[in-house]
Design an enzyme around this catalytic site. Structure first.
Site, PDB file in Angstrom:
ATOM      1  N   TYR A   1       1.008   5.571  -0.472  1.00 39.56           N
ATOM      2  CA  TYR A   1       0.674   6.787   0.167  1.00 39.56           C
ATOM      3  C   TYR A   1       0.638   7.980  -0.664  1.00 39.56           C
ATOM      4  CZ  TYR A   1       0.480   9.617   4.631  1.00 39.56           C
ATOM      5  OH  TYR A   1       0.199  10.401   5.729  1.00 39.56           O
ATOM      6  N   THR A  12      -8.869  -5.832   3.618  1.00 40.57           N
ATOM      7  CA  THR A  12      -8.885  -5.184   2.535  1.00 40.57           C
ATOM      8  C   THR A  12      -9.706  -5.751   1.682  1.00 40.57           C
ATOM      9  OG1 THR A  12      -6.390  -4.951   3.314  1.00 40.57           O
ATOM     10  CG2 THR A  12      -7.130  -3.893   1.023  1.00 40.57           C
ATOM     11  N   GLN A  71      -3.951   2.190  15.133  1.00 40.65           N
ATOM     12  CA  GLN A  71      -2.866   2.860  14.351  1.00 40.65           C
ATOM     13  C   GLN A  71      -2.213   3.881  14.979  1.00 40.65           C
ATOM     14  OE1 GLN A  71      -4.500   4.486  10.606  1.00 40.65           O
ATOM     15  NE2 GLN A  71      -2.287   4.905   9.725  1.00 40.65           N
ATOM     16  N   LYS A 120      -4.232  -2.224  10.166  1.00 41.16           N
ATOM     17  CA  LYS A 120      -4.460  -2.364   8.615  1.00 41.16           C
ATOM     18  C   LYS A 120      -4.605  -3.677   8.098  1.00 41.16           C
ATOM     19  CE  LYS A 120      -3.484   2.051   7.393  1.00 41.16           C
ATOM     20  NZ  LYS A 120      -4.291   2.850   6.478  1.00 41.16           N
ATOM     21  N   GLU A 148     -10.751   3.445   3.705  1.00 40.63           N
ATOM     22  CA  GLU A 148      -9.913   4.159   2.722  1.00 40.63           C
ATOM     23  C   GLU A 148     -10.320   4.098   1.381  1.00 40.63           C
ATOM     24  OE1 GLU A 148      -5.903   3.723   3.792  1.00 40.63           O
ATOM     25  OE2 GLU A 148      -5.832   5.122   5.453  1.00 40.63           O
ATOM     26  N   THR A 157      -4.915   6.266   0.178  1.00 39.91           N
ATOM     27  CA  THR A 157      -6.046   6.915   0.267  1.00 39.91           C
ATOM     28  C   THR A 157      -5.990   8.084  -0.907  1.00 39.91           C
ATOM     29  OG1 THR A 157      -6.065   6.721   2.435  1.00 39.91           O
ATOM     30  CG2 THR A 157      -7.602   8.205   1.590  1.00 39.91           C
ATOM     31  N   ASP A 166       0.820  -1.271  -0.127  1.00 39.37           N
ATOM     32  CA  ASP A 166      -0.057  -0.037  -0.154  1.00 39.37           C
ATOM     33  C   ASP A 166       0.955   1.426  -0.157  1.00 39.37           C
ATOM     34  OD1 ASP A 166      -2.554   1.450  -0.190  1.00 39.37           O
ATOM     35  OD2 ASP A 166      -2.562   1.469   2.178  1.00 39.37           O
ATOM     36  N   HIS A 215      -3.844  13.901   0.910  1.00 39.80           N
ATOM     37  CA  HIS A 215      -4.039  13.052   2.038  1.00 39.80           C
ATOM     38  C   HIS A 215      -2.958  13.151   2.782  1.00 39.80           C
ATOM     39  CE1 HIS A 215      -4.903   9.369   4.379  1.00 39.80           C
ATOM     40  NE2 HIS A 215      -4.175   9.098   3.910  1.00 39.80           N
ATOM     41  N   TYR A 240       1.830   2.783  15.323  1.00 37.49           N
ATOM     42  CA  TYR A 240       2.648   2.869  14.239  1.00 37.49           C
ATOM     43  C   TYR A 240       3.915   3.311  14.401  1.00 37.49           C
ATOM     44  CZ  TYR A 240       2.669   8.332  13.749  1.00 37.49           C
ATOM     45  OH  TYR A 240       2.980   9.398  13.839  1.00 37.49           O
ATOM     46  N   ASP A 259      -9.264   0.039   1.918  1.00 37.12           N
ATOM     47  CA  ASP A 259      -8.216  -0.358   2.868  1.00 37.12           C
ATOM     48  C   ASP A 259      -8.637  -0.068   4.469  1.00 37.12           C
ATOM     49  OD1 ASP A 259      -5.739  -1.043   4.225  1.00 37.12           O
ATOM     50  OD2 ASP A 259      -4.838   1.035   3.763  1.00 37.12           O
ATOM     51  N   GLU A 311      -9.259   3.776  -2.290  1.00 34.45           N
ATOM     52  CA  GLU A 311      -7.876   3.458  -3.104  1.00 34.45           C
ATOM     53  C   GLU A 311      -8.021   3.019  -4.596  1.00 34.45           C
ATOM     54  OE1 GLU A 311      -4.603   2.110  -0.562  1.00 34.45           O
ATOM     55  OE2 GLU A 311      -5.361   3.053   1.048  1.00 34.45           O
ATOM     56  N   ARG A 334      -8.280   3.481  13.145  1.00 30.76           N
ATOM     57  CA  ARG A 334      -7.413   4.729  13.471  1.00 30.76           C
ATOM     58  C   ARG A 334      -6.789   4.880  14.976  1.00 30.76           C
ATOM     59  NH1 ARG A 334      -6.302   5.495   8.544  1.00 30.76           N
ATOM     60  NH2 ARG A 334      -7.876   6.401   7.201  1.00 30.76           N
ATOM     61  N   GLU A 387     -10.000  12.124   7.439  1.00 29.56           N
ATOM     62  CA  GLU A 387      -9.912  13.278   6.936  1.00 29.56           C
ATOM     63  C   GLU A 387     -11.038  14.241   6.764  1.00 29.56           C
ATOM     64  OE1 GLU A 387      -7.322  14.017   3.277  1.00 29.56           O
ATOM     65  OE2 GLU A 387      -7.461  11.782   3.351  1.00 29.56           O
TER      66      GLU A 387
END
Ligand code: MN
Length: 473
Positions: A162, A293, A276, A289, A235, A397, A160, A167, A280, A269, A237, A273, A411
């Site tokens: 970014y 998916t 995460q 994550k 997400e 995203t 994945d 984003h 992370y 995805d 994508e 949060r 977001e």
């Protein structure tokens, strides 16, 4: 066993440009495909795998109108062949008898283009000819409503990225208000290795993950907790399937990268949060994550997408030029894709009330990704990492800069930082039922849709990428 050593790529002229298979005047004898509102005209023909309703076997297919074409049957009838790259292949069985598209994609652009032409010749409007041909038209086409669509590809490796700068900037500002974009962002296509085992087909229920969450703020001495995710997100994508892979130690150059891409799909995805945020650092995404998916059921081929290519994102005047291994003039001219993307949400209560799903975002921001798919693939293999046929990499995203174009709730409900230096409260979305959401609730169903339209061409679509949240066990 699906994996086979990658075949060498045959350099046929690879489609940056549309050809006669994209001709908008082509019509099919499958009437539903000629309807202007159909996303599956004869110019699309996305590939899939499905459960044959009569034979209870997995079959490879192509979508046209409201039908699926049984490609195994067409191969048996001699209509589909796999010798388009000038080599006679001697397999124990036809690649069209596989249960996933890996070998078909892995044969490369020559086979993909030849197969597309053969499918079109079979499906193009005109008399069937003899009785045998008429029978084949009947037996090879099935109502999509009667078939269960399966994952089109057996994905062994999933990455994945970014790549949306909007984003990355918005999310970065939540964690680092003074320094949202890290110094590497405009030089390196940022990505992480995801998990292939939890890639699921559209429609698969998504069980709310449990996980470890950070100690509550402002409670010194309190420890982390474990429980159901409280900040579950989607997400939006786009995913790219690799066709021909590369040998370990032999990178794919930026000039060749587009020839290694077989097709695109939609990806959700799913992201936890709260998990995460706590896990992370310092190594990046992990359990937030990898619990699920979702991918849409069709591989929309690069040949079908050719008319919808566009310029790569124009970087700001002050932005650095990418390093040479990421720079190719043709990719800059035609490495983008103009895809309209939408996200729809319905809650359990809305469905009870018979209310339609609510659209919560819409954009064409995929063409404004900071990195093209070719740049992502070239970068991914630049260290010698080998890609295999059917590997999936997703864009990250996809968000635009405007409200209503954000690709995730993290977001779209974010309101920035207040004058007191504290995050403003999140602004919830109000649903037609009167319910509000800052993150996903149990029973919520998220649907991603995507299609390409351009003056002078038939509109083609990706189908839907759907998932409904079930409560944590
Ligand atoms: Mn993602």
């Amino acid at each position: 066993m699906l994996w086979r050593a990658p075949l060498s790529l045959v350099h046929s002229a690879m489609p940056y440009e549309p050809n006669q298979t994209n001709d908008p005047s082509l019509k099919s004898w499958v009437e539903s495909a000629n309807d202007a509102s159909s996303h599956f005209p004869i110019q699309n023909l996305p590939l899939c795998a499905f459960l044959h309703p009569d034979e209870e076997a997995v079959v490879l297919g192509a979508r046209i109108g409201d039908k699926l074409v049984d490609m195994g049957l067409l191969a048996e009838a001699g209509i589909l062949t796999d010798d388009h790259d000038g080599h006679a292949h001697h397999h124990e069985h036809s690649i069209f008898d596989d249960v996933a598209l890996n070998h078909v994609l892995g044969h490369g652009p020559g086979l993909m283009a030849g197969m597309r032409k053969q499918l079109q010749e079979f499906l193009v409007d005109g008399p069937a000819g003899g009785q045998q041909a008429r029978r084949l038209r009947q037996s090879a086409l099935l109502d999509v409503a009667k078939c269960e669509l399966l994952p089109p590809v057996a994905v062994m490796n999933y990455t994945d990225f970014y790549a949306s700068i909007h984003h990355a900037t918005t999310v970065g500002s939540m964690f680092r208000p003074d320094n949202p974009l890290l110094p590497n962002y405009k030089h390196v296509p940022i990505g992480y290795h995801g998990r292939a085992s939890s890639i699921v087909e559209s429609g698969t229920p998504i069980v709310r993950p449990r996980g470890q969450q950070s100690p509550p703020e402002g409670e010194p001495g309190a420890g982390p907790s474990f429980g159901p995710c409280k900040m579950l997100d989607y997400e939006l994508e786009v995913g790219a399937f690799v066709g021909v892979g590369n040998e370990l130690g032999k990178p794919i150059s930026i000039r060749e990268a587009h020839e290694h891409l077989a097709g695109l799909c939609l990806v959700n995805d799913w992201s936890a949060r709260d998990i995460q945020k706590w896990e992370y650092q310092p190594l990046g995404p992990f359990l937030a994550k990898n619990f699920a998916t979702t991918i849409s059921p069709y591989v929309v081929t690069m040949d079908a997408l050719a008319p919808f290519r566009c310029k790569a994102f124009s970087r700001g005047a002050g932005d650095p030029q990418p390093l040479a291994y990421l720079m190719d003039q043709r990719d800059q001219e035609l490495g983008g894709f103009d895809i309209t993307l939408e996200v729809w949400l319905s809650s359990a209560k809305m469905r009870e009330q018979g209310a339609a799903a609510m659209r919560i975002s819409r954009s064409n921001a995929f063409k404004d990704m900071y990195w093209t798919l070719a740049q992502m693939l070239a970068h991914h293999t630049s260290n010698g990492c080998n890609m295999q046929a059917g590997d999936l990499f997703a864009s990250g995203t996809i968000s635009g800069s405007e409200p209503g174009t954000r690709g995730c709730l993290l977001e779209s409900t974010w309101q920035g930082w207040g004058p007191d230096g504290k995050a403003m409260p999140r602004k919830p979305i109000t649903l037609p039922s009167g319910e509000t959401r800052t993150f996903l609730a149990d029973g919520d169903e998220v649907t991603i849709r995507g299609w390409c339209e351009r003056e002078g061409y038939r509109t083609i679509g990706f189908g839907e990428c759907v998932g409904r949240i079930e409560g944590a066990e």
